[in-house]
Design an enzyme around this catalytic site. Structure first.
Site, PDB file in Angstrom:
ATOM      1  N   GLY A   1     -25.059  37.310  17.030  1.00  0.00           N
ATOM      2  CA  GLY A   1     -23.820  36.790  17.596  1.00  0.00           C
ATOM      3  C   GLY A   1     -23.501  35.414  17.035  1.00  0.00           C
ATOM      4  O   GLY A   1     -24.205  34.875  16.168  1.00  0.00           O
TER       5      GLY A   1
ATOM      6  N   SER B   1     -28.761  34.929  19.933  1.00  0.00           N
ATOM      7  CA  SER B   1     -30.186  35.227  19.930  1.00  0.00           C
ATOM      8  C   SER B   1     -30.748  35.087  21.340  1.00  0.00           C
ATOM      9  O   SER B   1     -30.555  34.077  22.008  1.00  0.00           O
ATOM     10  CB  SER B   1     -30.908  34.267  18.983  1.00  0.00           C
ATOM     11  OG  SER B   1     -32.290  34.514  19.002  1.00  0.00           O
ATOM     12  N   GLY B   2     -31.444  36.117  21.786  1.00  0.00           N
ATOM     13  CA  GLY B   2     -32.030  36.097  23.123  1.00  0.00           C
ATOM     14  C   GLY B   2     -31.147  36.694  24.193  1.00  0.00           C
ATOM     15  O   GLY B   2     -31.520  36.701  25.374  1.00  0.00           O
TER      16      GLY B   2
ATOM     17  N   SER C   1     -36.745  37.787  18.264  1.00  0.00           N
ATOM     18  CA  SER C   1     -35.408  37.520  17.736  1.00  0.00           C
ATOM     19  C   SER C   1     -35.171  38.309  16.449  1.00  0.00           C
ATOM     20  O   SER C   1     -35.978  38.281  15.516  1.00  0.00           O
ATOM     21  CB  SER C   1     -35.257  36.024  17.446  1.00  0.00           C
ATOM     22  OG  SER C   1     -33.997  35.761  16.875  1.00  0.00           O
ATOM     23  N   SER C   2     -34.050  39.041  16.409  1.00  0.00           N
ATOM     24  CA  SER C   2     -33.683  39.770  15.194  1.00  0.00           C
ATOM     25  C   SER C   2     -33.211  38.761  14.146  1.00  0.00           C
ATOM     26  O   SER C   2     -32.265  38.015  14.375  1.00  0.00           O
ATOM     27  CB  SER C   2     -32.557  40.770  15.489  1.00  0.00           C
ATOM     28  OG  SER C   2     -32.988  41.755  16.381  1.00  0.00           O
TER      29      SER C   2
ATOM     30  N   GLU D   1     -23.360  31.608  16.409  1.00  0.00           N
ATOM     31  CA  GLU D   1     -24.435  30.628  16.560  1.00  0.00           C
ATOM     32  C   GLU D   1     -23.901  29.218  16.354  1.00  0.00           C
ATOM     33  O   GLU D   1     -23.210  28.932  15.362  1.00  0.00           O
ATOM     34  CB  GLU D   1     -25.564  30.896  15.550  1.00  0.00           C
ATOM     35  CG  GLU D   1     -26.321  32.182  15.838  1.00  0.00           C
ATOM     36  CD  GLU D   1     -27.569  32.351  14.988  1.00  0.00           C
ATOM     37  OE1 GLU D   1     -28.359  33.255  15.276  1.00  0.00           O
ATOM     38  OE2 GLU D   1     -27.749  31.565  14.033  1.00  0.00           O
TER      39      GLU D   1
ATOM     40  N   THR E   1     -31.172  43.586  20.907  1.00  0.00           N
ATOM     41  CA  THR E   1     -32.141  44.565  20.400  1.00  0.00           C
ATOM     42  C   THR E   1     -32.553  45.542  21.490  1.00  0.00           C
ATOM     43  O   THR E   1     -32.638  46.756  21.257  1.00  0.00           O
ATOM     44  CB  THR E   1     -33.376  43.827  19.842  1.00  0.00           C
ATOM     45  OG1 THR E   1     -32.965  42.962  18.782  1.00  0.00           O
ATOM     46  CG2 THR E   1     -34.392  44.821  19.308  1.00  0.00           C
TER      47      THR E   1
ATOM     48  N   ASN F   1     -36.232  32.853  21.499  1.00  0.00           N
ATOM     49  CA  ASN F   1     -36.383  34.286  21.764  1.00  0.00           C
ATOM     50  C   ASN F   1     -37.747  34.746  21.252  1.00  0.00           C
ATOM     51  O   ASN F   1     -38.147  34.404  20.147  1.00  0.00           O
ATOM     52  CB  ASN F   1     -35.249  35.052  21.056  1.00  0.00           C
ATOM     53  CG  ASN F   1     -35.256  36.526  21.370  1.00  0.00           C
ATOM     54  OD1 ASN F   1     -36.045  36.987  22.183  1.00  0.00           O
ATOM     55  ND2 ASN F   1     -34.378  37.271  20.734  1.00  0.00           N
TER      56      ASN F   1
END
Length: 985
Positions: free
Chosen positions: A371, A104-105, A159-160, A373, A109, A156
């Site tokens: 990804g 994340s981040g 963040s998705s 985590e 995206t 983020n």
């Protein structure tokens, strides 16, 4: 190989590192980040580092630079991998996919958006409306899915919270015709922001996220203009995609329902549970178009069917009511998100496709998924995400190895076995039937009775205790980093992750009471009704237990891997450089951790296990032919392979290469860099040489152009001259037969080169025309014509009316019509004077008044012959009062510019005579000054070759210079013609 950007920017491809180790990998990654080079290749894989700033590398110029180029022809970029996937799809009719992964981040995206924008920019060059419509919907879908599937987190800003896989369908021309979106594991939390006060009021909401339990954690970030503009962009995107106003209104009603649900509180009254404040219930009922009583009943009771078919209502405890409320809110959001995705799919799906008519339909897939985590507290969501990454890593290694093996096999290169970590053992730990963790979780969820997370953990310890990649505190009591009865650890390919089992069972069950499903299905809102089709079953009809969340996720990931496995993959690995979102900070430890769990070093080793570099002979030759005397500028060998062998032999790399059927394989990067260094040294020399040749070519081309220009100009000028001659000939071909001999014919405008010639030609024509006119004049009239021409030349327009238009009689005293009473006497006297003075011609005669120096005037007669000037007294029978030789007045004469008849005769003895010529009866208004002047000038011109001191002066200063020579001049035929015409009148 990617175009080298200079050693100061590091290596643009990690495969070309001198040694493959973490230290050199991180050193190169950090150097390129500090030099604003955020993209680096690993073969055909792009490693992307989030720059945390806007970079000017994504515009139209960049798109044009990468369009249709090979990967190694430009510096590393997302556009390079996007173009490679598109070319493979279009050239070989091969389905391809681009897998974007990272934590994340890390910028996944944004990377997917740039890839979509690139594909949209290079397709549909003919601008077909239906294709443009599909492209717009595909691009706008990103905006909508981000709005409902992304969230602001501590790590983020955007963040998705879901995984997205989009298939883009292309026709045989390579233009997009449709697509399909799959979403995976949505985390059901989202903040509504940017709405107007009017809209929020209609939803019974306030413009302060602090007031709502579900948004309170994100309330620290204030609303900005950017939030409002993004909100408008989402509304616009929904409309472009095709959502109706009713559907958009339903979306906001559902979001308002979720926020209000989060604020619902329960209290226990004696033995029953009640909702605190019924206003919120009425708001929920209004937004969902259901009855308030039914909403209250669904929140406080659960309908259960007994074994005998009896239906009973079981009241919730306060804890169960809160649990059901949260489950309902999450289900509402999940159903909403899935409905939006399905609605977009319905718009972009390929319609009326016929392979026979439309050709082969190919696909590019874009996977933007979370990804690996590793948090301080890892729960069920991290377990599912990391399992997904294990599956994708397994596919990644298999496909990379397969590609390597296939290429060696195609090129006839001996395959060498590559040792790598096969994470199938970890995948089996999670998904193996009856033994894996998911199976244990499902079994615990299906077990009748009170089964807790702790009991589930004990079951996993019992079944998986011997597995090398699984452990817990119970299995390793000495490991104090885990808690008893709570934590277990999995040794993933990316590192060890400790999971807390708390909440695993509840999240796996994802329980939603059937009462909520029926409540939504019975709503009057058709959108809500469509989202809850399973609510149509009555309680007695619901018999089969739904699949658990873990099983559903496993099935979707297995399907995803199968889908990716049949496509040619391209990878983008995203790295987050720091937690501070700083464009200059590079956190070595964090980045090294991501490099490890993304398997980037292993990827480099796989690429370099055989040969680090491979290139078709033609391209290798094109790049390095200047380093060998036998291949520069062009070789004379039979094949490119022989030319490449000559280059390799000259540099002594024979033992470091292998020759395939169509490609050269180089084992170590050192050999390649030796060639690059020699090429870099030769490039300036070649550039100078090419500049010299090109400048010479440009000069020759300029010279040729100038010669051509002058040749064209010469031809054109000659044409214009000839055209002018032709036109003159056409216009004047019949002038000899015209009454005016061509005077009325307009002369064509001459070209500049013929300006002087045209002037001379017109002058010649005028003279010819005058000559033609003069030829028709009787000889008896020629004296008068000469006199008029002489007067015209002398006066030069100074005197307005000088008698040009009348016949000149000259001897007016002898003219009976002009002097009827005295003419007979004058004729007698003139005969006497002729006999006496022997003159032959009368130049002029007429009455006048003489003015003396005392301003006294008397009537006199003026009689001029070619020998004398006589002053006569008309009252005394024309007695001669004075006789002057005509040569004595050769000094000159003066006249005025007016209409008067005054004339001064200047004599050599300075005894000037001032006369006023009187008009006779022939015409009272005749001007006879011009006649006198012209006659005298004509006489002197014809009879005297040089008259010294002759000059004519007018009252306004006109004069002939003293000492001028009056030669026997040729007549001015133009003036003669004009005079003759006027004379004839």
């Amino acid at each position: 190989m990617a175009e080298l950007e200079g050693l100061e920017f590091g290596k643009s491809d990690f495969v070309l590192l001198d040694e493959v180790n973490m230290e050199q990998f991180m050193e190169n990654l950090k150097l390129r980040f500090e030099k604003a080079r955020i993209y680096t290749f690993i073969g055909e894989v792009v490693v992307s580092v989030n720059p945390y700033k806007q970079m000017d590398i994504y515009g139209k110029e960049a798109i044009d630079a990468y369009r249709g180029r090979e990967l190694y022809e430009n510096p590393p970029h997302l556009y390079a991998v996007a173009d490679a996937a598109y070319k493979a799809m279009k050239r070989r009719a091969k389905d391809t996919c681009i897998v974007i992964s990272g934590e994340s981040g890390a910028g996944k995206t944004e990377a997917s958006k740039y890839i979509m924008q690139y594909i949209a920019a290079i397709t549909n060059p003919s601008q077909r409306a239906e294709v443009e419509s599909v492209k717009n919907v595909l691009l706008k879908s990103n905006c909508v899915l981000e709005a409902f599937g992304n969230a602001k987190t501590n790590r983020n800003d955007n963040s998705s919270r879901f995984g997205k896989y989009m298939d883009i369908n292309f026709n045989f021309n390579g233009d997009p015709t449709g697509g399909h979106i799959n979403n995976y594991l949505l985390e059901k939390v989202r903040l509504l922001r940017g709405g107007s006060e009017e809209m929020l009021g209609s939803l019974h909401l306030q413009n302060d996220p602090v007031n709502y339990v579900y948004t309170r954690e994100g309330a620290a970030s204030t609303t900005s203009n950017n939030d409002r503009s993004n909100h408008r962009a989402v509304l616009s995107a929904l409309q472009v995609i095709g959502f109706s106003e009713e559907e958009i209104d339903s979306i906001y009603r559902i979001l308002g329902t979720i926020l209000i649900l989060g604020n619902l509180q329960f209290e226990t009254d004696s033995e029953s549970v009640q909702v605190v404040g019924l206003e919120a219930v009425s708001h929920i009922a209004g937004l969902t178009t259901t009855k308030p009583d039914n909403v209250t009943k669904s929140l406080l009771f659960r309908t259960v069917a007994t074994g005998g078919g009896e239906v009973i209502e079981k009241g919730h405890t306060e804890k169960e009511a809160c649990f059901g409320r949260d489950a309902f809110a999450k289900a509402l959001y999940e159903r909403l998100f899935c409905w939006i995705v399905a609605r977009i799919n319905a718009v972009i799906e390929v319609k009326d496709y016929n392979p026979v008519l439309h050709g082969k339909n190919t696909v590019i897939g874009v996977l933007d998924i979370y990804g690996f985590e590793i948090f301080e507290n890892n729960s069920f969501e991290q377990f599912c995400i990391n399992y997904c990454n294990e599956k994708l890593q397994q596919l990644f290694i298999e496909l990379i190895l397969r590609q390597e093996q296939d290429e060696y096999q195609r090129e006839g290169i001996t395959w060498q076995h590559i040792d790598y970590f096969n994470n199938q053992i970890i995948v089996d730990l999670v998904e193996q039937p009856h033994k894996g963790i998911i199976s244990v979780l499902d079994e615990a969820c299906l077990t009748v009775g009170k089964v807790t997370d702790t009991i589930c953990l004990e079951s996993m310890d019992a079944k998986l205790g011997q597995h090398p990649h699984y452990t817990s505190r119970k299995l390793t009591p000495s490991d104090k980093t885990m808690e008893f009865h709570r934590d277990f650890r999995i040794r993933h390919y990316a590192g060890d992750v400790t999971y807390s089992v708390e909440g695993f069972l509840d999240k796996n069950k994802d329980p939603l009471f059937q009462d909520f499903k029926r409540l939504m299905y019975n709503s009057s809102n058709p959108v809500l009704k469509e989202m809850w089709p399973d609510g149509q079953l009555s309680i007695t009809e619901v018999t089969k237990r739904p699949l658990t969340a873990a099983t559903l996720f496993k099935n979707s990931i297995v399907a995803l891997v199968d889908k990716l496995g049949c496509k040619e993959p391209y990878y983008v690995r995203c790295i987050k450089p720091n937690e501070m979102k700083s464009p200059v900070l590079f956190d070595d430890a964090r980045c090294q951790h991501q490099v490890a769990y993304l398997g980037l070093l292993e990827n480099v080793r796989v690429r370099r296990a055989g040969f680090a570099y491979r290139q078709p002979y033609a391209r290798f030759l094109q790049r390095y032919k200047m380093t060998c005397e036998y291949t520069w500028p062009n070789h004379l060998m039979e094949t490119d392979r022989e030319a490449v062998e000559a280059i390799v032999t000259q540099h002594g790399f024979q033992d470091d290469v292998a020759y395939g059927h169509t490609k050269l394989f180089v084992r170590t990067p050192r050999s390649l860099f030796t060639l690059e260094q020699e090429r870099a040294a030769l490039i300036p020399i070649l550039v100078l040489f090419l500049q010299k040749v090109w400048r010479g070519a440009l000069a020759r081309m300029r010279c040729q152009r100038m010669r051509a220009i002058y040749a064209i100009m010469g031809c054109y000028k000659r044409y214009k001259v000839k055209a002018h001659f032709w036109e003159v000939e056409r216009r004047f071909t019949n002038v000899r037969n015209m009454a005016d001999y061509g005077k009325s014919v307009e002369w064509p405008t001459p070209p500049a080169a013929l300006a002087q010639f045209d002037s001379i030609t017109q002058q010649l024509h005028r003279r010819w025309r005058a000559r033609q006119i003069v030829k028709n004049i009787p000889p008896s009239d020629m004296g008068e014509v000469r006199a008029k021409v002489a007067a015209l030349g002398a006066l030069s327009g100074e005197r307005k009316d000088w008698g040009c238009g009348r016949p000149w009689e000259r001897d007016y005293l002898s003219n009976v019509r002009d002097c009827p009473q005295t003419s007979s006497n004058f004729i007698r006297i003139s005969k006497e004077l002729r006999n006496k003075d022997q003159y032959n011609q009368v130049l002029f005669s007429g009455f006048c008044r003489k003015v003396n120096r005392f301003n006294k005037s008397t009537d006199r007669a003026l009689f001029i012959t070619e020998k004398h000037i006589y002053k006569l007294d008309p009252k005394k029978q024309f007695k001669v009062l004075k006789r002057l030789p005509l040569e004595s007045v050769s000094t000159g004469l003066s006249i005025t510019a007016g209409v008067d008849q005054m004339v001064a005769l200047h004599t050599s003895s300075q005894d000037d005579v001032l006369l006023y010529i009187q008009r006779g009866e022939l015409c009272p208004n005749q001007d006879r000054i011009g006649e006198l002047l012209g006659t005298l000038i004509d006489h002197f011109t014809r009879s005297v070759a040089t008259v010294r001191g002759c000059w004519v002066e007018t009252g306004i200063g006109f004069r002939l210079q003293r000492g001028a020579e009056l030669k026997q001049a040729k007549p001015n035929f133009t003036e003669l013609a004009w005079l003759s015409i006027n004379c004839s009148q």
